[in-house]
Design an enzyme around this catalytic site. Structure first.
Site, PDB file in Angstrom:
ATOM      1  CB  THR A 150      -0.975  -0.037   1.465  1.00  0.00           C
ATOM      2  OG1 THR A 150      -0.286  -0.103   2.573  1.00  0.00           O
ATOM      3  CG2 THR A 150      -1.750  -1.218   1.143  1.00  0.00           C
ATOM      4  CE  LYS A 176      -0.837  -2.808   4.234  1.00  0.00           C
ATOM      5  NZ  LYS A 176      -1.295  -2.399   5.461  1.00  0.00           N
ATOM      6  CB  THR A 187       0.617 -10.078  12.675  1.00  0.00           C
ATOM      7  OG1 THR A 187       1.588  -9.152  12.149  1.00  0.00           O
ATOM      8  CG2 THR A 187       0.323 -11.193  11.885  1.00  0.00           C
ATOM      9  CD  GLU A 273       0.950   4.886   6.518  1.00  0.00           C
ATOM     10  OE1 GLU A 273       0.319   4.305   5.498  1.00  0.00           O
ATOM     11  OE2 GLU A 273       0.918   5.411   7.354  1.00  0.00           O
ATOM     12  CG  ASN A 399      -1.303   8.174   7.489  1.00  0.00           C
ATOM     13  OD1 ASN A 399      -1.874   7.335   7.041  1.00  0.00           O
ATOM     14  ND2 ASN A 399       0.199   7.830   7.942  1.00  0.00           N
TER      15      ASN A 399
END
Lengths: 404, 404
Positions: A150, A176, A187, A273, A399
């Site tokens: 992603t 991922k 998880t 991220e 985000n």
């Protein structure tokens, strides 16, 4: 135990592929992955504890309730979660696998990752299936690993080689990671394959035990995903005497699994991220395993500490603060803290109080890409490790407008 | 119940001041505050549950163990936490108050806020005391509120007026917020004064009960501070019949306290480190108060949701995700979500699934400075509110290099 290439296709009898089918607008990004075993495999899985669960998890849980699976299909770009027709779509994905490959729909593990609460259509998946199935190959792990990404910036593949009862076995996995990473008793998305022969029961036992020390000790942002899942398929093609109970072979299998999952945790945390640094917090000397684990995890979850690590600031008070509010039963007056990296090691706190240290040296240590925050909690026998990443401008950027 | 001016000096018989004494390098920033009552006051306090506790809290707890206090001294720029001589320094601060004002050292509440683990010297405090004491005034609340600020961008003062047994009473408070804000069974630095007459026992009861619904429902960054404390002094100069038991007067007192603390929570959350928006999450229809509180707090603590709010992105899936992993016992299929602000209201989720809404309208609502995330959890009778803020680039910037 040896790290090898090949990812999810390293084990005998597994093929994979990943294509762009159109769920994502970006035509250069693969968004649909398929992994198949030549023969039915023992299967085990763990799932998120989030009460809000992706529809694919419900379908997968039902499909592997007999301990058998033969394929994994996973799309990115849409989580298929909080959609009224989610179950129907997830079942539809497994039926498409049956139509294209002949593998029974009920032997298909289904997963989705991406935005929550946006309707997912079967149309692009149906259109992409012929190309996806036709391209299945023993070299396809990379394509599959890319297709499940992603906001990940690197694909995550690991494989190991080990011996069970004189037979060479292999185990590989893809993951991922990146956001909504704070697994809790389960998880994120991880698919593991092995050609070792092992019963579904022992496979589940190995997986459930391992995640407690690996994925459940990993956090990027404190948000436990709705679609977390780790699935492992063991097709037995290595020809070893099947592992059906505890013993030497099971221990070896557990070690192989742990070698693989620790690497995946490091990859997931380091590619969190916006992350610029992998944080590894280790604790030794704890009176209980619980105290060691809770302390480590609290430290790598602290927004303040994560921001300090981004700034290469040796603000160890935030480490003590995070241990203090963690709920771990520790004696604060015994806590020691050092920062370590390939550039050296700096002790900053001993017996719960600061000690003089060179800010310059600390800055050098903390400017590296992989930082260890080493805790001493006392004289007890327990230790633990947790993995996380720094908090950066890019986390906020990614985000602040994820959906568009 | 009426909001009035005057902050911590609104109540009769309280004076305050704040000066720059030299703990901070920036000479334009006040760093030492003093609040005194003309007469000894009933005192109550709640403290952080962090095992790592600032030395001032230990000293304060001892000093008000008899239910009496007459002064509050607080410095910013140094938390006096994790220092070997912390207790000695905190005691020294109260002795300096006695020397300068004549108020007994053991009637002094001591507090510190700032960096953890850096030695604090009494020297600047001793040097600053004469000016601090000489400047004590009924107009000094603002100076005191400024002196306890760390990364706060606005001073936080609130006061209310109310009637107990026909007598006009006043209550006022100042707060230090911004970072390391995630109070747990206690709270951040807040000093409240009132001229109402109330026993120390009932004062403690009122405070302990109120913080559960106010400060403990506030979070900026999920990090519970080592120095959290709320202290309230009630000097009785309003002349009302003392409140010594539950009843109408105690209910009125509780209402005044709650009016004050809710405003302080809003100020603290809205001025969270780097924040551009105040987030208020409300839940109605919960089956238990616990479910309502846990759901609201989890939503305003979610890094992902906080970043989405910064980006004015109506990513309601993150709201559901945060409720789902919160531990609250809720029926996901009954959850509804709306985003509200002065620009309007947009319903985005009903019965646990998305509903069509105008992205344009949602953007308009979420671009405002105060956002309400309104949850419906079902048909139950319980409700709750939590306060937080968005996660921004500036949060990372502020905390990437806090110590320098």
């Amino acid at each position: 135990m040896k790290l090898i290439e090949g990812g999810v296709c390293a084990a005998k009898g597994f093929r994979a592929n990943g294509v762009h089918c159109g769920i994502r607008h970006n035509r250069t990004k693969r968004d649909l992955a398929l992994i198949v075993s030549d023969v039915p495999a023992a299967a085990a899985s763990v799932y998120t504890t989030n009460l809000v669960k992706g529809a694919p998890l419900t379908v997968t849980r039902e499909h592997i309730s007999d301990g058998v699976a033969q394929a994994v299909i996973c799309n990115s770009g849409n989580a298929n979660t909080c959609n009224a027709n989610g179950i129907e779509i997830a079942e539809g994905m497994s039926v498409l696998v049956e139509k294209t490959t002949g593998i029974r729909a009920r032997d298909v593990v289904v997963a989705s990752t991406g935005v929550i609460g946006q309707p997912l259509s079967l149309e692009p998946i149906e259109n992409g299936m012929p190309e996806l199935a036709a391209g299945l190959s023993e070299k396809g792990s990379e394509a599959a690993a890319e297709a499940i990404m992603t906001t990940d910036t690197v694909k995550k593949e690991v494989a190991v080689e080990f011996t069970l009862g004189g037979r060479l076995c292999r185990m590989g996995g893809i993951a991922k990671g990146s956001g909504m990473i704070h697994p809790n008793m389960a998880t994120m998305l991880v698919f593991i394959t092995t050609d070792a022969a092992i019963s579904a029961e022992m496979l589940q036992k190995a997986l459930s035990s391992d995640v407690q020390k690996t994925f459940n000790m990993t956090s990027v942002d404190g948000d436990t995903s709705t679609n977390d899942m780790v699935t492992i398929l063991a097709n037995g093609l290595a020809g070893n005497t099947p592992v059906v109970a505890e013993g030497e072979d099971f221990t070896t299998f557990m070690l192989a699994l742990n070698t693989l999952t620790v690497q995946l945790c490091r990859l997931i945390a380091g590619d969190g991220e916006g992350a610029t640094k992998l944080l590894e917090c280790t604790a030794v000397g704890a009176e209980t395993e619980e105290a060691a684990k809770i302390s480590c995890k609290s430290v790598i979850c602290s927004s303040l500490l994560k921001a300090a690590m981004f700034g290469a600031d040796a603000n160890w008070g935030r480490v003590l603060c995070a241990i203090g509010y963690s709920g771990a039963q520790v004696d604060v007056s015994k806590i020691g803290v050092s920062f370590k990296s390939s550039a050296g090691s700096v002790e900053v706190c001993r017996n719960g109080a600061g000690i003089p240290f060179s800010e310059e040296e600390a800055k050098k240590v903390l400017t590296e890409k992989e930082i260890e925050i080493a805790l001493t909690l006392g004289d007890g026998p327990y230790s633990a490790t947790a993995w996380g990443c720094d908090l950066t401008y890019d986390y906020v950027k990614i985000n602040g407008d994820y959906r568009t």
